[in-house]
Design a protein around this motif. Sequence first.
Motif, PDB file in Angstrom:
ATOM      1  N   GLN A 151      -4.246  -4.643   6.411  1.00 15.59           N
ATOM      2  CA  GLN A 151      -5.358  -5.548   6.135  1.00 15.59           C
ATOM      3  C   GLN A 151      -6.518  -4.785   5.504  1.00 15.59           C
ATOM      4  O   GLN A 151      -6.938  -3.739   6.009  1.00 15.59           O
ATOM      5  CB  GLN A 151      -5.812  -6.222   7.425  1.00 15.59           C
ATOM      6  CG  GLN A 151      -6.835  -7.338   7.234  1.00 15.59           C
ATOM      7  CD  GLN A 151      -7.240  -7.942   8.567  1.00 15.59           C
ATOM      8  OE1 GLN A 151      -7.579  -7.226   9.500  1.00 15.59           O
ATOM      9  NE2 GLN A 151      -7.179  -9.256   8.665  1.00 15.59           N
ATOM     10  N   LEU A 152      -7.016  -5.304   4.415  1.00 18.03           N
ATOM     11  CA  LEU A 152      -8.107  -4.651   3.690  1.00 18.03           C
ATOM     12  C   LEU A 152      -9.294  -4.404   4.619  1.00 18.03           C
ATOM     13  O   LEU A 152      -9.785  -5.310   5.283  1.00 18.03           O
ATOM     14  CB  LEU A 152      -8.544  -5.526   2.509  1.00 18.03           C
ATOM     15  CG  LEU A 152      -9.606  -4.943   1.575  1.00 18.03           C
ATOM     16  CD1 LEU A 152      -9.063  -3.715   0.850  1.00 18.03           C
ATOM     17  CD2 LEU A 152     -10.076  -5.998   0.568  1.00 18.03           C
ATOM     18  N   GLY A 153      -9.734  -3.146   4.675  1.00 19.20           N
ATOM     19  CA  GLY A 153     -10.923  -2.812   5.441  1.00 19.20           C
ATOM     20  C   GLY A 153     -10.680  -2.414   6.875  1.00 19.20           C
ATOM     21  O   GLY A 153     -11.611  -1.932   7.537  1.00 19.20           O
ATOM     22  N   LEU A 173       0.861  -1.182   0.000  1.00 20.35           N
ATOM     23  CA  LEU A 173       0.000   0.000   0.000  1.00 20.35           C
ATOM     24  C   LEU A 173       0.899   1.235   0.000  1.00 20.35           C
ATOM     25  O   LEU A 173       1.781   1.368   0.853  1.00 20.35           O
ATOM     26  CB  LEU A 173      -0.892  -0.013   1.234  1.00 20.35           C
ATOM     27  CG  LEU A 173      -2.132   0.891   1.240  1.00 20.35           C
ATOM     28  CD1 LEU A 173      -3.081   0.510   0.106  1.00 20.35           C
ATOM     29  CD2 LEU A 173      -2.850   0.800   2.578  1.00 20.35           C
ATOM     30  N   GLU A 174       0.678   2.139  -0.959  1.00 18.05           N
ATOM     31  CA  GLU A 174       1.567   3.287  -1.143  1.00 18.05           C
ATOM     32  C   GLU A 174       0.816   4.605  -1.038  1.00 18.05           C
ATOM     33  O   GLU A 174      -0.253   4.771  -1.614  1.00 18.05           O
ATOM     34  CB  GLU A 174       2.241   3.199  -2.512  1.00 18.05           C
ATOM     35  CG  GLU A 174       3.157   4.359  -2.836  1.00 18.05           C
ATOM     36  CD  GLU A 174       3.671   4.291  -4.259  1.00 18.05           C
ATOM     37  OE1 GLU A 174       4.729   3.663  -4.472  1.00 18.05           O
ATOM     38  OE2 GLU A 174       2.992   4.824  -5.178  1.00 18.05           O
ATOM     39  N   VAL A 175       1.403   5.539  -0.295  1.00 17.93           N
ATOM     40  CA  VAL A 175       0.873   6.894  -0.174  1.00 17.93           C
ATOM     41  C   VAL A 175       1.870   7.849  -0.830  1.00 17.93           C
ATOM     42  O   VAL A 175       3.043   7.894  -0.445  1.00 17.93           O
ATOM     43  CB  VAL A 175       0.669   7.298   1.292  1.00 17.93           C
ATOM     44  CG1 VAL A 175       0.190   8.750   1.382  1.00 17.93           C
ATOM     45  CG2 VAL A 175      -0.330   6.374   1.978  1.00 17.93           C
ATOM     46  N   ASP A 176       1.411   8.610  -1.830  1.00 15.44           N
ATOM     47  CA  ASP A 176       2.231   9.641  -2.456  1.00 15.44           C
ATOM     48  C   ASP A 176       2.185  10.887  -1.577  1.00 15.44           C
ATOM     49  O   ASP A 176       1.105  11.385  -1.243  1.00 15.44           O
ATOM     50  CB  ASP A 176       1.695   9.944  -3.853  1.00 15.44           C
ATOM     51  CG  ASP A 176       2.640  10.808  -4.674  1.00 15.44           C
ATOM     52  OD1 ASP A 176       3.336  11.656  -4.074  1.00 15.44           O
ATOM     53  OD2 ASP A 176       2.677  10.662  -5.906  1.00 15.44           O
ATOM     54  N   LEU A 177       3.350  11.398  -1.205  1.00 10.22           N
ATOM     55  CA  LEU A 177       3.412  12.523  -0.280  1.00 10.22           C
ATOM     56  C   LEU A 177       3.329  13.891  -0.954  1.00 10.22           C
ATOM     57  O   LEU A 177       3.370  14.921  -0.272  1.00 10.22           O
ATOM     58  CB  LEU A 177       4.711  12.457   0.534  1.00 10.22           C
ATOM     59  CG  LEU A 177       4.828  11.257   1.486  1.00 10.22           C
ATOM     60  CD1 LEU A 177       6.212  11.213   2.111  1.00 10.22           C
ATOM     61  CD2 LEU A 177       3.758  11.310   2.561  1.00 10.22           C
ATOM     62  N   TRP A 200      -5.693 -12.763   9.880  1.00  8.24           N
ATOM     63  CA  TRP A 200      -4.300 -12.421  10.131  1.00  8.24           C
ATOM     64  C   TRP A 200      -4.067 -10.926  10.023  1.00  8.24           C
ATOM     65  O   TRP A 200      -4.670 -10.245   9.191  1.00  8.24           O
ATOM     66  CB  TRP A 200      -3.400 -13.116   9.117  1.00  8.24           C
ATOM     67  CG  TRP A 200      -3.204 -14.576   9.363  1.00  8.24           C
ATOM     68  CD1 TRP A 200      -4.044 -15.595   8.982  1.00  8.24           C
ATOM     69  CD2 TRP A 200      -2.103 -15.209  10.017  1.00  8.24           C
ATOM     70  NE1 TRP A 200      -3.542 -16.810   9.367  1.00  8.24           N
ATOM     71  CE2 TRP A 200      -2.343 -16.599  10.006  1.00  8.24           C
ATOM     72  CE3 TRP A 200      -0.944 -14.732  10.610  1.00  8.24           C
ATOM     73  CZ2 TRP A 200      -1.447 -17.512  10.561  1.00  8.24           C
ATOM     74  CZ3 TRP A 200      -0.055 -15.638  11.161  1.00  8.24           C
ATOM     75  CH2 TRP A 200      -0.315 -17.024  11.136  1.00  8.24           C
ATOM     76  N   LEU A 201      -3.160 -10.424  10.863  1.00  5.36           N
ATOM     77  CA  LEU A 201      -2.627  -9.071  10.730  1.00  5.36           C
ATOM     78  C   LEU A 201      -1.120  -9.203  10.578  1.00  5.36           C
ATOM     79  O   LEU A 201      -0.422  -9.609  11.498  1.00  5.36           O
ATOM     80  CB  LEU A 201      -2.955  -8.221  11.964  1.00  5.36           C
ATOM     81  CG  LEU A 201      -2.406  -6.791  11.925  1.00  5.36           C
ATOM     82  CD1 LEU A 201      -3.103  -5.969  10.844  1.00  5.36           C
ATOM     83  CD2 LEU A 201      -2.548  -6.110  13.288  1.00  5.36           C
ATOM     84  N   LEU A 202      -0.634  -8.878   9.383  1.00  7.72           N
ATOM     85  CA  LEU A 202       0.785  -9.038   9.071  1.00  7.72           C
ATOM     86  C   LEU A 202       1.390  -7.694   8.702  1.00  7.72           C
ATOM     87  O   LEU A 202       0.745  -6.863   8.064  1.00  7.72           O
ATOM     88  CB  LEU A 202       0.970 -10.030   7.914  1.00  7.72           C
ATOM     89  CG  LEU A 202       0.526 -11.454   8.228  1.00  7.72           C
ATOM     90  CD1 LEU A 202       0.363 -12.260   6.944  1.00  7.72           C
ATOM     91  CD2 LEU A 202       1.543 -12.132   9.157  1.00  7.72           C
ATOM     92  N   HIS A 203       2.626  -7.499   9.090  1.00  6.97           N
ATOM     93  CA  HIS A 203       3.342  -6.268   8.804  1.00  6.97           C
ATOM     94  C   HIS A 203       4.588  -6.560   8.003  1.00  6.97           C
ATOM     95  O   HIS A 203       5.104  -7.687   7.998  1.00  6.97           O
ATOM     96  CB  HIS A 203       3.704  -5.564  10.106  1.00  6.97           C
ATOM     97  CG  HIS A 203       2.542  -5.235  10.973  1.00  6.97           C
ATOM     98  ND1 HIS A 203       1.588  -4.316  10.604  1.00  6.97           N
ATOM     99  CD2 HIS A 203       2.159  -5.722  12.181  1.00  6.97           C
ATOM    100  CE1 HIS A 203       0.670  -4.231  11.563  1.00  6.97           C
ATOM    101  NE2 HIS A 203       0.988  -5.072  12.515  1.00  6.97           N
TER     102      HIS A 203
END
Length: 314
Positions: free
Chosen positions: A262-264, A143-147, A304-307
Motif C-alpha cells: 500500500q502506497l505510503g 513493486l520491484e526491488v533490484d537485488l 484496503w491492505l492486499l497482498h
Amino acid sequence: MYYKMITSFEEWDRYFDEFATLYELCFNQPMDREEVIWRYFKNPKKDVVACFAFDDDKLVANYSVSPVSLYYKGEIIKAAQSLNTMTHPDYMGRGLFVTLAKEVYAFLANNGYNLVWGFPNYISNRTFLTKLDWQDVLVIPTLEVDLANLKNVEVGTNVIEDDGFKLDYERCLNNHDCIQVYKSNEYMQWRYAEHPHIEYKTFAYSTDGVHATSRIICKEYKDILNVVDYSIHDANEMRQLLLTVVAYANELNKNKITTWSQLGDDMHLMLEKMGAKNIAPITYFGNAIFNKNLEDDYVDGRCWLLHMSDDNVY
C-alpha cells in the motif's frame, strides 16, 4: 438452457469431466483436479458456491466463487472471492457469464455474505462494472526491488522459518488497521502449506518461539522472489524480516524481489529505501456489496491492505 447452483462436492464431482473439458477449451490447458479440490473443497470456510449453465445437459458455462472472509476493526466479515469464469466458445456473446454471476450473487446475499471481491482482468472489468454492480476500488502496481546492490546481506535476528505454521499467528491479525483477508492459522495452513503445486517459504518474527508477531511469506518465480504476504508489527521486526528475505533471495540467486504494498505504508517506504519502483503488471481490484450497512471504507482503496496471494494466481 438451464442453470444449476452447485453447493456440494458430490454435485461438482458429478460434472467434473465436463468441467475439465470446458476448462481446457477456455484456457488451452488441462484442468488440475487436485487444485480444484484444494481450492473449493478443502477451503476451511467449507461452503461451495458455483453456478453451471447447461444446454440439453451439456455443460457450457461456469461461474464460481470461494468463501474468503475479511477482517476489519476486530470483526470477521463473511465474504466471497470471485474466481473461475468459463464459457464454451460456441456460446460466447449470449450473456451467460452475467446470468450465472447474478444467480451466484443472489445466493450469496441470501446466505449472509456481505460482499464479493476479486481481481478482474482488463477484459472482464467493464462487464463487472456495467452489468454486475461492481465498483473499481484499486489498481495495484507491482513493486520491484533490484537485488544487484543488495548483496552480502545477513539474515535478521529472531527470525524463524515456519513453512508448516507451527507458531501461533493470532498476534499478527491486528498489525494493520485496514480491510484485509482474515488469515487465521487454519487459513494459512490451507492456503500456503497445503497448496498442491506451489511451495511457499514463511519467515516469522518471534522472540519466544511460540508466538509470531510479524511474518513474510514468499514464493519463487523464475529469477524473482515474490513476497506474496506479510504482516508487520513494527519497524524493527520489518527490518529483520526484510534482511532475511533479501539474504534468502541472494542464496537462491534471484535477481529481484516483487510484492504489492500500500502506497505510503511502512513496508512501502522501507522497500523504496531499498530501491523499489513500480512496474507492470497492474492488477485491478473491485467488489460488489450486498450488505448496504457496510461502511463506505469498503469502496475506498486507501482502507484496503492486499497482498499478491490474495489473488489466486500467486
